[in-house]
Design a protein around this motif. Structure first.
Motif, mmCIF file in Angstrom:
data_model
loop_
_atom_site.group_PDB
_atom_site.id
_atom_site.type_symbol
_atom_site.label_atom_id
_atom_site.label_comp_id
_atom_site.label_asym_id
_atom_site.label_seq_id
_atom_site.Cartn_x
_atom_site.Cartn_y
_atom_site.Cartn_z
ATOM 1 N N VAL A 228 0.859 -1.179 0.000
ATOM 2 C CA VAL A 228 0.000 0.000 0.000
ATOM 3 C C VAL A 228 0.896 1.229 0.000
ATOM 4 C CG1 VAL A 228 -1.893 -1.171 1.182
ATOM 5 C CG2 VAL A 228 -0.186 0.063 2.530
ATOM 6 N N SER A 229 0.391 2.330 -0.562
ATOM 7 C CA SER A 229 1.236 3.506 -0.734
ATOM 8 C C SER A 229 0.451 4.795 -0.563
ATOM 9 C CB SER A 229 1.873 3.479 -2.128
ATOM 10 O OG SER A 229 2.562 4.692 -2.413
ATOM 11 N N SER A 230 1.154 5.818 -0.131
ATOM 12 C CA SER A 230 0.656 7.191 -0.180
ATOM 13 C C SER A 230 0.381 7.551 -1.637
ATOM 14 C CB SER A 230 1.720 8.132 0.398
ATOM 15 O OG SER A 230 1.577 9.444 -0.088
ATOM 16 N N PRO A 231 -0.536 8.486 -1.873
ATOM 17 C CA PRO A 231 -0.847 8.856 -3.253
ATOM 18 C C PRO A 231 0.200 9.739 -3.927
ATOM 19 C CG PRO A 231 -2.129 10.194 -1.741
ATOM 20 C CD PRO A 231 -1.422 9.171 -0.908
ATOM 21 N N LEU A 232 1.165 10.266 -3.173
ATOM 22 C CA LEU A 232 2.124 11.202 -3.750
ATOM 23 C C LEU A 232 3.156 10.491 -4.615
ATOM 24 C CD1 LEU A 232 2.566 13.695 -0.783
ATOM 25 C CD2 LEU A 232 1.095 13.880 -2.795
ATOM 26 N N THR A 233 3.657 11.221 -5.628
ATOM 27 C CA THR A 233 4.507 10.622 -6.667
ATOM 28 C C THR A 233 5.734 9.939 -6.094
ATOM 29 O OG1 THR A 233 3.770 12.262 -8.274
ATOM 30 C CG2 THR A 233 5.826 11.118 -8.760
ATOM 31 N N ARG A 234 6.389 10.568 -5.109
ATOM 32 C CA ARG A 234 7.627 9.998 -4.569
ATOM 33 C C ARG A 234 7.391 8.624 -3.945
ATOM 34 N NH1 ARG A 234 5.999 14.540 -1.785
ATOM 35 N NH2 ARG A 234 5.902 14.566 0.510
ATOM 36 N N CYS A 235 6.203 8.437 -3.350
ATOM 37 C CA CYS A 235 5.878 7.135 -2.771
ATOM 38 C C CYS A 235 5.420 6.157 -3.849
ATOM 39 C CB CYS A 235 4.808 7.284 -1.704
ATOM 40 S SG CYS A 235 5.401 8.057 -0.188
ATOM 41 N N ARG A 236 4.637 6.642 -4.784
ATOM 42 C CA ARG A 236 4.206 5.779 -5.894
ATOM 43 C C ARG A 236 5.412 5.205 -6.633
ATOM 44 N NH1 ARG A 236 -1.074 6.433 -8.383
ATOM 45 N NH2 ARG A 236 -2.415 7.871 -7.254
ATOM 46 N N GLN A 237 6.402 6.050 -6.899
ATOM 47 C CA GLN A 237 7.586 5.591 -7.624
ATOM 48 C C GLN A 237 8.384 4.590 -6.799
ATOM 49 O OE1 GLN A 237 9.305 9.489 -8.441
ATOM 50 N NE2 GLN A 237 8.660 9.367 -10.589
ATOM 51 N N THR A 238 8.500 4.839 -5.500
ATOM 52 C CA THR A 238 9.206 3.895 -4.618
ATOM 53 C C THR A 238 8.457 2.571 -4.553
ATOM 54 O OG1 THR A 238 10.048 5.751 -3.298
ATOM 55 C CG2 THR A 238 10.121 3.565 -2.291
ATOM 56 N N ALA A 239 7.142 2.651 -4.398
ATOM 57 C CA ALA A 239 6.322 1.434 -4.331
ATOM 58 C C ALA A 239 6.366 0.660 -5.642
ATOM 59 C CB ALA A 239 4.880 1.801 -3.982
ATOM 60 N N ALA A 240 6.400 1.376 -6.769
ATOM 61 C CA ALA A 240 6.434 0.708 -8.072
ATOM 62 C C ALA A 240 7.701 -0.114 -8.239
ATOM 63 C CB ALA A 240 6.320 1.741 -9.189
ATOM 64 N N ALA A 241 8.826 0.383 -7.712
ATOM 65 C CA ALA A 241 10.082 -0.369 -7.801
ATOM 66 C C ALA A 241 9.975 -1.682 -7.033
ATOM 67 C CB ALA A 241 11.236 0.477 -7.265
ATOM 68 N N VAL A 242 9.332 -1.632 -5.867
ATOM 69 C CA VAL A 242 9.161 -2.848 -5.066
ATOM 70 C C VAL A 242 8.172 -3.791 -5.742
ATOM 71 C CG1 VAL A 242 8.508 -3.769 -2.818
ATOM 72 C CG2 VAL A 242 9.662 -1.546 -2.962
ATOM 73 N N ALA A 243 7.082 -3.238 -6.252
ATOM 74 C CA ALA A 243 6.053 -4.060 -6.894
ATOM 75 C C ALA A 243 6.622 -4.815 -8.088
ATOM 76 C CB ALA A 243 4.887 -3.176 -7.337
ATOM 77 N N GLU A 244 7.475 -4.150 -8.844
ATOM 78 C CA GLU A 244 8.089 -4.812 -9.999
ATOM 79 C C GLU A 244 8.978 -5.966 -9.547
ATOM 80 O OE1 GLU A 244 10.855 -3.699 -13.919
ATOM 81 O OE2 GLU A 244 10.401 -2.171 -12.423
ATOM 82 N N GLU A 245 9.688 -5.763 -8.454
ATOM 83 C CA GLU A 245 10.594 -6.790 -7.940
ATOM 84 C C GLU A 245 9.827 -7.986 -7.375
ATOM 85 O OE1 GLU A 245 14.293 -8.113 -7.836
ATOM 86 O OE2 GLU A 245 14.137 -5.944 -8.052
#
Length: 384
Positions: A228-245
């Protein structure tokens, strides 16, 4: 003792160092795929490989199935190697694994049927979490063998007691809901030490690198069920890196957003203080005071507490990765240690740091929560 004609087994194993401290985890379900008959935490040893640990996870499952009187066994693992070797499609060259496979086949002869099926890591999260508990116990000095086991029909006072787990001293009889708290990577505003609440900067190149390093560390950890992630871009981008992994989806939760700093947004500490020193000092001293046009720490803590409770209810007994900001993460930790607002100023969180907290759902637990890890940045050494 519970018996079962047909069982479904999820097994996993891991090693920190490969070879290194190793352990396995096994969950045995009834035929409905939901009722847990056995949870097994097994220490393999101080110097074993991932593959050997995975074989041990499978073996513990087969032994449990035999003890349960099973006739039909379905084994699910995220190790392609073990599944293919036990299915007879790949050769087994390693002598340690040859011996373990031979032992497994001897046990399997007692069943009418045994199948081995590969599943992605995300579907094997429960066994993966138990294997991490086993590795924790091995690192703490536990000898090889079963160090934690939950057995169906075991008295509630004994069920779920595991070496190295807070469940033992907390008096809990069920798995806690674990929150792995990841702060986002670097942005231009964090690099400039500016208040960055509802501002929406992107990650810098270093920030992306930090996010990837955290993602690799979380992949090795291997027990994340939900992101789960905050809606802000910096968190979305961080979460996306983990989700891809990890091969998982990201759920955006608006209430995980950072504190609103109002008129101080984009200012450094010194700049905000210079605008109105008395007002700034009062804000620092009193959690009920909000920045001009912003949000108080008290209000933030209330919304994060509500969010945590909601997530705990929805994902009870699972591991939830929360990608968020400094203030929300500090609120999670504050809730865990049941402390007042004064502790917030005494915590420091690095960019892309990891913290881990647990909350126990059973009413009979003597202790309702536990802080496991705070501000871990070991994964960032190669990114600095």
């Amino acid at each position: 003792m519970t018996t079962a004609e047909h069982v479904i087994i999820y097994a996993d194993g891991g090693s920190r160092g490969n070879p290194g401290v190793a352990g396995s985890g096994t969950v045995v379900y009834a035929a409905d795929g939901r009722t847990v008959l056995r949870d097994i935490v097994y220490v393999v040893g101080k110097k074993a490989t991932n593959n050997v640990a995975e074989y041990h996870g499978m073996l513990r499952g087969l032994e449990a199935a035999r003890d349960l009187g099973a006739r039909r066994v379905e084994m699910f693992m995220d190790s392609k190697l073990v599944v293919e070797q036990m299915s007879g499609r790949w050769k087994i060259k390693h002598p340690d694994m040859q011996a373990l496979a031979l032992e497994a086949r001897r046990i399997a002869e007692s069943f009418d049927s045994v199948s081995y099926t590969w599943v992605p890591r995300a579907r094997n999260a429960a066994a993966d979490a138990l294997s991490n508990q086993a590795m924790d116990a091995a690192a703490a000095g536990a000898d090889p063998g079963i160090v934690g086991e939950t057995v169906a029909d075991t008295p509630a006072s004994a069920a779920g007691s595991q070496v190295g787990s807070p469940a033992h001293w907390a008096g809990a009889t069920s798995r806690p809901t674990r929150f792995v708290l990841l702060r986002h990577g670097q942005t231009a505003m964090s690099a400039a030490k500016q208040y960055s609440g509802h501002s929406d900067p992107e990650l810098t190149d270093l920030g992306h690198e930090q996010a990837r390093a955290a993602a690799r560390a979380l992949r090795e950890r291997g027990d994340i069920d939900v992101i789960v992630s905050s809606p802000l871009t910096r968190c979305r981008q961080t979460a996306a890196a983990v989700a891809e992994e990890l091969g998982l989806e990201v759920e955006i939760i608006d209430t995980l957003i950072e504190q609103d700093f109002g008129a101080w947004e984009g200012k450094t500490f010194e700049e905000a203080h210079a605008l109105n020193p008395q007002q700034h000092d009062e804000w620092l001293a009193d959690p009920s005071i909000a920045p001009p046009g912003g949000e108080s720490l008290q209000k933030l803590h209330s919304r994060i507490r509500n969010t945590r409770r909601e997530l705990q209810q929805r994902y009870e007994g699972q591991t939830v990765l929360v990608v968020s900001h400094v203030s929300p993460i500090k609120s999670f930790v504050r809730q865990t240690i049941d402390a007042g607002p004064h502790v917030v100023a005494r915590m420091f969180l690095d960019l892309a740091s990891l913290s881990v907290v647990e909350f126990f759902g059973d009413a009979g637990a003597r202790v309702g929560s536990c802080l496991r890890v705070f501000n871990d940045t070991a994964h960032l050494r190669s990114s600095r």
